[in-house]
Write a protein that holds these residues in place. Structure first.
Motif, PDB file in Angstrom:
ATOM      1  N   LYS A 177       0.834  -1.198   0.000  1.00 13.66           N
ATOM      2  CA  LYS A 177       0.000   0.000   0.000  1.00 13.66           C
ATOM      3  C   LYS A 177       0.872   1.253   0.000  1.00 13.66           C
ATOM      4  O   LYS A 177       0.593   2.228  -0.716  1.00 13.66           O
ATOM      5  CB  LYS A 177      -0.919  -0.013   1.223  1.00 13.66           C
ATOM      6  CG  LYS A 177      -1.933   1.112   1.250  1.00 13.66           C
ATOM      7  CD  LYS A 177      -2.734   1.132   2.552  1.00 13.66           C
ATOM      8  CE  LYS A 177      -3.562  -0.094   2.731  1.00 13.66           C
ATOM      9  NZ  LYS A 177      -4.459   0.011   3.928  1.00 13.66           N
ATOM     10  N   SER A 178       1.943   1.249   0.789  1.00  6.88           N
ATOM     11  CA  SER A 178       2.808   2.424   0.874  1.00  6.88           C
ATOM     12  C   SER A 178       3.521   2.690  -0.450  1.00  6.88           C
ATOM     13  O   SER A 178       3.732   3.841  -0.841  1.00  6.88           O
ATOM     14  CB  SER A 178       3.831   2.261   2.009  1.00  6.88           C
ATOM     15  OG  SER A 178       4.675   1.147   1.767  1.00  6.88           O
ATOM     16  N   GLN A 179       3.887   1.627  -1.173  1.00  6.68           N
ATOM     17  CA  GLN A 179       4.533   1.813  -2.465  1.00  6.68           C
ATOM     18  C   GLN A 179       3.570   2.438  -3.473  1.00  6.68           C
ATOM     19  O   GLN A 179       3.953   3.321  -4.254  1.00  6.68           O
ATOM     20  CB  GLN A 179       5.055   0.473  -2.992  1.00  6.68           C
ATOM     21  CG  GLN A 179       6.297  -0.018  -2.260  1.00  6.68           C
ATOM     22  CD  GLN A 179       6.671  -1.433  -2.645  1.00  6.68           C
ATOM     23  OE1 GLN A 179       5.829  -2.228  -3.061  1.00  6.68           O
ATOM     24  NE2 GLN A 179       7.953  -1.764  -2.509  1.00  6.68           N
ATOM     25  N   LEU A 180       2.317   2.007  -3.456  1.00  6.28           N
ATOM     26  CA  LEU A 180       1.319   2.610  -4.325  1.00  6.28           C
ATOM     27  C   LEU A 180       1.142   4.092  -4.007  1.00  6.28           C
ATOM     28  O   LEU A 180       1.008   4.927  -4.906  1.00  6.28           O
ATOM     29  CB  LEU A 180      -0.020   1.881  -4.173  1.00  6.28           C
ATOM     30  CG  LEU A 180      -0.125   0.517  -4.839  1.00  6.28           C
ATOM     31  CD1 LEU A 180      -1.392  -0.204  -4.386  1.00  6.28           C
ATOM     32  CD2 LEU A 180      -0.100   0.655  -6.355  1.00  6.28           C
ATOM     33  N   LEU A 193      -3.827   7.298  -9.980  1.00  2.11           N
ATOM     34  CA  LEU A 193      -4.338   8.672 -10.046  1.00  2.11           C
ATOM     35  C   LEU A 193      -5.723   8.804  -9.415  1.00  2.11           C
ATOM     36  O   LEU A 193      -6.251   9.911  -9.297  1.00  2.11           O
ATOM     37  CB  LEU A 193      -4.378   9.165 -11.499  1.00  2.11           C
ATOM     38  CG  LEU A 193      -3.018   9.255 -12.192  1.00  2.11           C
ATOM     39  CD1 LEU A 193      -3.179   9.830 -13.591  1.00  2.11           C
ATOM     40  CD2 LEU A 193      -2.045  10.108 -11.376  1.00  2.11           C
ATOM     41  N   ALA A 194      -6.297   7.672  -9.028  1.00  2.00           N
ATOM     42  CA  ALA A 194      -7.597   7.691  -8.338  1.00  2.00           C
ATOM     43  C   ALA A 194      -7.553   6.687  -7.191  1.00  2.00           C
ATOM     44  O   ALA A 194      -8.464   5.898  -6.987  1.00  2.00           O
ATOM     45  CB  ALA A 194      -8.718   7.367  -9.310  1.00  2.00           C
ATOM     46  N   LEU A 195      -6.466   6.762  -6.438  1.00  2.00           N
ATOM     47  CA  LEU A 195      -6.225   5.784  -5.383  1.00  2.00           C
ATOM     48  C   LEU A 195      -7.180   6.016  -4.209  1.00  2.00           C
ATOM     49  O   LEU A 195      -7.306   7.126  -3.705  1.00  2.00           O
ATOM     50  CB  LEU A 195      -4.777   5.914  -4.906  1.00  2.00           C
ATOM     51  CG  LEU A 195      -4.084   4.677  -4.343  1.00  2.00           C
ATOM     52  CD1 LEU A 195      -4.133   3.525  -5.333  1.00  2.00           C
ATOM     53  CD2 LEU A 195      -2.633   5.006  -3.987  1.00  2.00           C
ATOM     54  N   ASP A 196      -7.880   4.961  -3.803  1.00  2.00           N
ATOM     55  CA  ASP A 196      -8.827   5.066  -2.687  1.00  2.00           C
ATOM     56  C   ASP A 196      -8.831   3.748  -1.919  1.00  2.00           C
ATOM     57  O   ASP A 196      -9.318   2.731  -2.406  1.00  2.00           O
ATOM     58  CB  ASP A 196     -10.237   5.377  -3.207  1.00  2.00           C
ATOM     59  CG  ASP A 196     -11.263   5.477  -2.085  1.00  2.00           C
ATOM     60  OD1 ASP A 196     -10.849   5.619  -0.914  1.00  2.00           O
ATOM     61  OD2 ASP A 196     -12.473   5.428  -2.387  1.00  2.00           O
ATOM     62  N   PHE A 197      -8.266   3.793  -0.706  1.00  2.00           N
ATOM     63  CA  PHE A 197      -8.250   2.598   0.135  1.00  2.00           C
ATOM     64  C   PHE A 197      -9.419   2.574   1.124  1.00  2.00           C
ATOM     65  O   PHE A 197      -9.581   1.623   1.879  1.00  2.00           O
ATOM     66  CB  PHE A 197      -6.934   2.512   0.920  1.00  2.00           C
ATOM     67  CG  PHE A 197      -5.721   2.378   0.046  1.00  2.00           C
ATOM     68  CD1 PHE A 197      -5.629   1.361  -0.882  1.00  2.00           C
ATOM     69  CD2 PHE A 197      -4.669   3.272   0.150  1.00  2.00           C
ATOM     70  CE1 PHE A 197      -4.518   1.231  -1.695  1.00  2.00           C
ATOM     71  CE2 PHE A 197      -3.545   3.161  -0.652  1.00  2.00           C
ATOM     72  CZ  PHE A 197      -3.470   2.135  -1.578  1.00  2.00           C
ATOM     73  N   MET A 229       1.827  -0.099 -15.106  1.00  2.00           N
ATOM     74  CA  MET A 229       2.400  -1.238 -14.384  1.00  2.00           C
ATOM     75  C   MET A 229       1.740  -1.398 -13.014  1.00  2.00           C
ATOM     76  O   MET A 229       1.480  -2.521 -12.562  1.00  2.00           O
ATOM     77  CB  MET A 229       3.910  -1.072 -14.239  1.00  2.00           C
ATOM     78  CG  MET A 229       4.673  -1.143 -15.561  1.00  2.00           C
ATOM     79  SD  MET A 229       4.392  -2.689 -16.474  1.00  2.00           S
ATOM     80  CE  MET A 229       5.153  -3.874 -15.365  1.00  2.00           C
ATOM     81  N   ALA A 230       1.476  -0.287 -12.351  1.00  2.00           N
ATOM     82  CA  ALA A 230       0.821  -0.350 -11.043  1.00  2.00           C
ATOM     83  C   ALA A 230      -0.583  -0.925 -11.178  1.00  2.00           C
ATOM     84  O   ALA A 230      -1.044  -1.687 -10.308  1.00  2.00           O
ATOM     85  CB  ALA A 230       0.765   1.039 -10.405  1.00  2.00           C
ATOM     86  N   GLN A 231      -1.273  -0.556 -12.259  1.00  2.00           N
ATOM     87  CA  GLN A 231      -2.634  -1.063 -12.461  1.00  2.00           C
ATOM     88  C   GLN A 231      -2.617  -2.558 -12.784  1.00  2.00           C
ATOM     89  O   GLN A 231      -3.473  -3.310 -12.303  1.00  2.00           O
ATOM     90  CB  GLN A 231      -3.343  -0.289 -13.567  1.00  2.00           C
ATOM     91  CG  GLN A 231      -4.825  -0.619 -13.692  1.00  2.00           C
ATOM     92  CD  GLN A 231      -5.657   0.596 -14.021  1.00  2.00           C
ATOM     93  OE1 GLN A 231      -5.146   1.566 -14.561  1.00  2.00           O
ATOM     94  NE2 GLN A 231      -6.937   0.549 -13.702  1.00  2.00           N
ATOM     95  N   ARG A 251       1.746   9.880  -5.236  1.00  2.00           N
ATOM     96  CA  ARG A 251       2.146  11.259  -4.883  1.00  2.00           C
ATOM     97  C   ARG A 251       3.006  11.875  -5.970  1.00  2.00           C
ATOM     98  O   ARG A 251       2.811  13.027  -6.368  1.00  2.00           O
ATOM     99  CB  ARG A 251       2.886  11.264  -3.541  1.00  2.00           C
ATOM    100  CG  ARG A 251       1.970  11.187  -2.327  1.00  2.00           C
ATOM    101  CD  ARG A 251       2.712  11.550  -1.062  1.00  2.00           C
ATOM    102  NE  ARG A 251       3.772  10.594  -0.757  1.00  2.00           N
ATOM    103  CZ  ARG A 251       3.611   9.514   0.004  1.00  2.00           C
ATOM    104  NH1 ARG A 251       2.412   9.240   0.502  1.00  2.00           N
ATOM    105  NH2 ARG A 251       4.612   8.702   0.258  1.00  2.00           N
ATOM    106  N   ALA A 252       3.975  11.114  -6.457  1.00  2.00           N
ATOM    107  CA  ALA A 252       4.869  11.632  -7.494  1.00  2.00           C
ATOM    108  C   ALA A 252       4.123  11.833  -8.811  1.00  2.00           C
ATOM    109  O   ALA A 252       4.315  12.835  -9.509  1.00  2.00           O
ATOM    110  CB  ALA A 252       6.045  10.678  -7.685  1.00  2.00           C
ATOM    111  N   ALA A 253       3.263  10.877  -9.168  1.00  2.00           N
ATOM    112  CA  ALA A 253       2.563  10.944 -10.449  1.00  2.00           C
ATOM    113  C   ALA A 253       1.579  12.112 -10.496  1.00  2.00           C
ATOM    114  O   ALA A 253       1.442  12.774 -11.536  1.00  2.00           O
ATOM    115  CB  ALA A 253       1.827   9.629 -10.706  1.00  2.00           C
TER     116      ALA A 253
END
Length: 324
Positions: A6-9, A71-75, A61-63, A14-16
């Motif tokens: 989760k932290s890597q995502l 870009l629409a990360l929601d945990f 790659m993350a997807q 944040r950077a993207a």
């Protein structure tokens, strides 16, 4: 797959979102670089340089890896919902037990809701309902619930309607919903979410806890709770209450030194607030004198009376306001 944490995502997201031309080449980014070989480290390996095309690759790659769009990360969803998006359902911030509450309906309330055999199970046999937080909120709205009682201990929650309540409490108890505070198998997280969702409603939140430092602290810190149930004798004849055989466990009081320190700070702050309010229009919390008197008495006599002993000794319960 879901090899990313989760932290890597979150690091990639944040950077993207900021389209940073470079990021610190720290441990997280080094792991990502070894995994996908995206970006260009500088000679000293202090920074990792990223282009627009690199961010497109990172997003893709993350997807592929997680099933999630950075870009629409929601945990902030339950695991069941997360499992529809990702192979790693544990990305979800809301664990299974945090999405449920344990409630009990007053007999008159349950009889108006269900019929026949179901009514007998819920009202006569005092069955509990384990509901999703959202469903419990809808139920309270449908029933026009005016009062919610939050009970500290599970066995006291189970036997709640066996307690004796003062005459002026009867209407409240007959038309209330009872909520277990949560512990062990029933996570307090669900109760916290439930009360937070109710904070903007007109439902009256009442605490029912042990009569000890921990209990008073719990009642005072429950969101939107402004009153609690206590033995009537504690308010009217406290010496008679302590005279009951085998009811007060002073040794347990001394184990709750942190909770007593918390209450002591409240006593000091209340005295300071009272002086300030007399000199100006202070907006600080004002505690009811009767509740403060109870706290003083609790400390002077090292009181720790459990909910179970209130029931065993058939002690009538009264409503005590905490804050004005």
């Amino acid at each position: 797959m879901a090899s990313l944490t989760k932290s890597q995502l979150q690091v990639i997201a944040r950077a993207a979102k900021q389209r940073l031309p470079r990021v610190l080449f720290n441990a997280s980014w080094k792991k990502l670089y070894r995994l996908w070989d995206i970006g260009e480290p500088d000679g000293a390996e202090k920074y990792l340089y990223l282009t627009s095309n690199d961010y497109v690759l990172l997003r893709n790659m993350a997807q592929v890896d997680s099933g999630l769009d950075i870009l629409a990360l929601d945990f902030g969803m339950p695991r069941q919902q997360m499992s529809q998006l990702s192979a790693n359902e544990k990305y979800a911030n809301i664990s299974p037990e945090a999405d449920y509450v344990l409630i009990k309906l007053a007999p008159s309330v349950s009889q108006s809701l269900v019929a026949d055999l179901a009514a007998d199970l819920v009202s006569v046999h005092h069955c509990s309902l384990r509901l999703k937080v959202d469903n419990a909120l809808v139920l309270c709205q449908q029933l026009n619930v005016a009062n919610l009682v939050v009970v500290e201990n599970l066995d006291s929650f189970d036997h709640f309607f066996d307690y004796i309540f003062a005459t002026d409490l009867q209407d409240i108890i007959k038309n209330c919903v009872v909520l277990y505070r949560g512990s062990h198998d029933h996570s307090p997280a669900g109760r916290k979410r439930f009360l937070h969702q109710l904070s903007s409603s007109t439902i009256n939140i009442i605490g029912f806890t042990d009569l000890d430092p921990a209990g008073l602290m719990i009642a005072n810190t429950l969101e939107s709770c402004h009153s609690m149930l206590v033995p009537t004798l504690a308010l009217e004849s406290p010496e008679k209450l302590l005279a009951i055989t085998q009811i007060n466990l002073t040794a347990d009081f001394h184990k709750q030194h942190k909770q007593w320190a918390y209450l002591n700070r409240l006593l000091f702050q209340s005295a300071s607030t009272l002086v300030a309010s007399q000199q100006s229009s202070s907006s600080s919390t004002i505690y009811c004198p009767q509740w403060l008197t109870l706290v003083h008495w609790l400390g002077r006599n090292n009181v720790s009376i459990k909910q179970q002993h209130m029931l065993a000794n058939s002690l009538p319960l009264s409503l005590l306001n905490i804050r004005q």
